[in-house]
Design an enzyme around this catalytic site. Structure first.
Site, PDB file in Angstrom:
ATOM      1  CG  ASP A 116      -1.936   1.089   1.202  1.00 58.70           C
ATOM      2  OD1 ASP A 116      -2.980   0.833   0.564  1.00 58.70           O
ATOM      3  OD2 ASP A 116      -1.692   2.168   1.773  1.00 58.70           O
ATOM      4  CB  ILE A 117       1.011   4.285  -2.147  1.00 58.80           C
ATOM      5  CG1 ILE A 117       1.387   3.432  -3.380  1.00 58.80           C
ATOM      6  CG2 ILE A 117       1.773   5.601  -2.172  1.00 58.80           C
ATOM      7  CD1 ILE A 117       1.034   4.090  -4.697  1.00 58.80           C
TER       8      ILE A 117
ATOM      9  CD  GLU B 137      -4.782   3.841  -1.378  1.00 57.86           C
ATOM     10  OE1 GLU B 137      -5.038   4.008  -0.193  1.00 57.86           O
ATOM     11  OE2 GLU B 137      -5.640   3.979  -2.303  1.00 57.86           O
TER      12      GLU B 137
END
Length: 432
Positions: free
Chosen positions: A307-308, A350
Site C-alpha cells: 500500500d502507498i 493504491e
C-alpha cells in the site's frame, strides 16, 4: 495445367485415331463398291462369253454346219472342203465353229454396244490377228493354263478374253498347226462399255469426298469444342482456386485481426488501464490456479500486499492527476523488481499484490525490502515537483491448513495493517 494439356492432347489423339478409322472405313467401302462394280462387269462379260462358247460348242459337236449360199456369204477360202452341193445342185457353204463365232460377233458388234472378237496367236484367217491387248492376254493364258480368263479395265471399256482350248472336233481344221487336245488355240474377246460403271464410280467418289470433308470438319469442330470445354473448365477451376485463395487470405486476415482483437480484449479485461499491471480479476484467476498447484505439489508460495503511504494526502495536495502518475511510478518499480514467473497486480486504489511462485516468506521479505528501499531512496519528479513516496508491505506464505487463496491474502493484509500502524514504510511478515 499439365493435366489440362494432357487431356487436350489425349482428346486430339483419340479424335485423330477415330478420324483415321472412319476415313479408312469410307475408303474401304469405296474400294469394295468398285470391286463389286468390276465383278458385275466381269459377270456380264463372262456370261456373254459363255453364251458364245455354248453356241460354238454346239457347232463343234456337229463338225460344222452348212448354209445356202447367198449374196451375204461366200465360201471361206481358209477352210478345207468349204462347200458342198445338194442333190438339187444348190450350193451349201460350210461354216465351222470359228467362222460362226466371228459372224455372230460381227452381227453383235453392228447392233449392240458390246464388242466380240475371236482371235489367236496363230490365226488361219487374217481377220483374227490379235491386237496388243489380245497378244498380251493370249500369251498369259498360254503360259498360265490354269487361268481361264484375262481382263483389263480401261478408260472407255472393260476387256475380257476367255481362252478357247482345242477339242477333238477342232483338229479337223487345225491339223497342220500341231495342236493337241487341251492346247489354247486362241481366245474370245468380249468388250463392254463402262459408261454406267464410270458414272457410278464418279458418284461414289464424289460422295466419298463429301464424307471425307464432313469427317475432317466434324473432327476439327469436335476437337475445338472439347479443347474449349476443357480450357473453360480449367479456367473456371483456376478462377475458383484464385477466389478460394483470396477468400482464404481474407479469412486468415480476418482471423488474425480477430485474434489480435481478442488478444487486445483479453489484455483489456486482464490489465489495469492506468498502470498496465494485471488487474484484480486476472490476479485472482491466476492466483487460484497457482494456489491449487502449490498445494498439490507441496511447493512454496508467498503473497506480498503493498500500500502507498499517505496516498490520499498526495491526491488532496497535488491532485488526482499527480496521484495517477505516482501510481504508475510505483507500478513501474514493482514490474522491474519481480521475476517473469511472478504476478504483480493492482488490486485496489493504491493497493498492489504480488504473487511469488516457489518462494517462502523469508525470500519474499528480501524482495519486499529491496522494493521498499528502492521506492524510499527515489523521488517522484516533475518539472516543478519533487514528491517523496514510501510504501508499506505485508507478507504471508502458504500454510498446510489453508483451503483457498483468500486465507493467504488475508494474513498478508493483516501484516500490511500492522506495518501501516507501526509508522508505515515497513515490511512485516505475518507469523501468528
Amino acid at each position: 495445367m499439365k493435366n489440362k494439356n494432357f487431356l487436350i492432347y489425349f482428346t486430339v489423339a483419340v479424335v485423330f485415331c477415330f478420324t483415321l478409322f472412319i476415313i479408312k472405313y469410307i475408303n474401304d467401302t469405296r474400294n469394295d463398291y468398285q470391286k463389286i462394280s468390276e465383278k458385275i462387269l466381269f459377270q456380264q462379260a463372262s456370261t456373254l462369253f459363255n453364251n458364245i462358247v455354248t453356241i460354238r460348242k454346239w457347232s463343234s459337236d456337229h463338225g460344222a454346219i452348212y448354209v445356202k449360199a447367198h449374196d451375204g456369204i461366200k465360201p471361206n477360202p481358209y477352210l478345207p472342203d468349204n462347200h458342198t452341193y445338194t442333190k438339187d445342185d444348190e450350193l451349201l457353204i460350210k461354216i465351222n465353229p470359228a467362222w460362226m463365232t466371228r459372224q455372230i460377233s460381227e452381227i453383235s458388234n453392228a447392233k449392240e454396244k458390246y464388242y466380240f472378237k475371236i482371235t489367236s496367236l496363230n490365226p488361219i484367217n487374217p481377220k483374227n490377228i490379235p491386237d496388243e491387248f489380245e497378244k498380251r492376254a493370249l500369251k498369259h493364258l498360254q503360259k498360265n493354263k490354269n487361268d481361264l480368263y484375262y481382263t483389263s479395265l480401261g478408260n472407255e471399256k472393260y476387256d475380257f478374253i476367255g481362252s478357247l482350248k482345242i477339242e477333238p472336233s477342232c483338229l479337223n481344221c487345225h491339223t497342220n498347226q500341231n495342236y493337241v487336245v487341251g492346247d489354247v488355240i486362241g481366245g474370245l474377246r468380249v468388250s463392254i462399255p463402262i459408261d454406267h460403271y464410270k458414272e457410278n464410280v464418279e458418284i461414289v467418289d464424289s460422295k466419298t469426298n463429301i464424307l471425307y470433308f464432313v469427317t475432317f470438319f466434324t473432327s476439327i469442330v469436335f476437337i475445338v469444342i472439347i479443347t474449349f470445354t476443357i480450357h473453360s473448365i480449367y479456367t473456371r477451376e483456376l478462377n475458383i482456386m484464385k477466389l478460394n485463395k483470396t477468400l482464404e487470405n481474407k479469412v486468415n486476415q480476418r482471423t488474425k485481426e480477430l485474434r489480435e482483437a481478442n488478444k487486445k480484449l483479453l489484455e483489456i479485461s486482464t490489465t489495469d488501464y492506468l498502470t498496465n499491471l494485471s488487474n484484480r480479476r486476472y490476479f485472482f484467476e491466476m492466483g487460484n490456479k497457482t494456489f491449487h498447484l502449490a498445494k498439490r505439489e507441496k511447493s512454496k508460495f508467498s503473497i506480498i500486499c503493498i500500500d502507498i503511504d499517505f496516498f490520499k494526502h498526495i491526491n488532496d495536495t497535488y491532485g488526482h492527476n499527480i496521484g495517477d502518475e505516482v501510481l504508475k511510478y510505483i507500478a513501474n518499480k514493482m514490474s522491474k523488481s519481480i521475476r517473469k514467473s511472478d504476478i504483480v497486480a493492482r488490486t485496489g486504489g493504491e493497493e498492489f499484490t504480488i504473487l511469488l511462485n516457489n518462494t517462502d516468506e523469508n525470500s519474499a521479505f528480501i524482495l519486499a525490502e529491496k522494493l521498499r528501499t528502492s521506492v524510499e531512496n527515489s523521488v517522484y519528479k516533475t518539472d516543478d515537483l519533487m514528491i517523496q513516496v514510501t510504501i508499506s508491505l505485508g507478507i504471508s506464505e502458504l500454510r498446510q491448513e489453508d483451503e483457498d487463496l483468500d486465507s493467504i491474502i488475508s494474513r498478508a493484509d493483516r501484516a500490511l495493517y500492522i506495518a501501516k500502524k507501526d509508522n508505515r514504510n515497513r515490511t512485516v511478515i505475518y507469523r501468528f
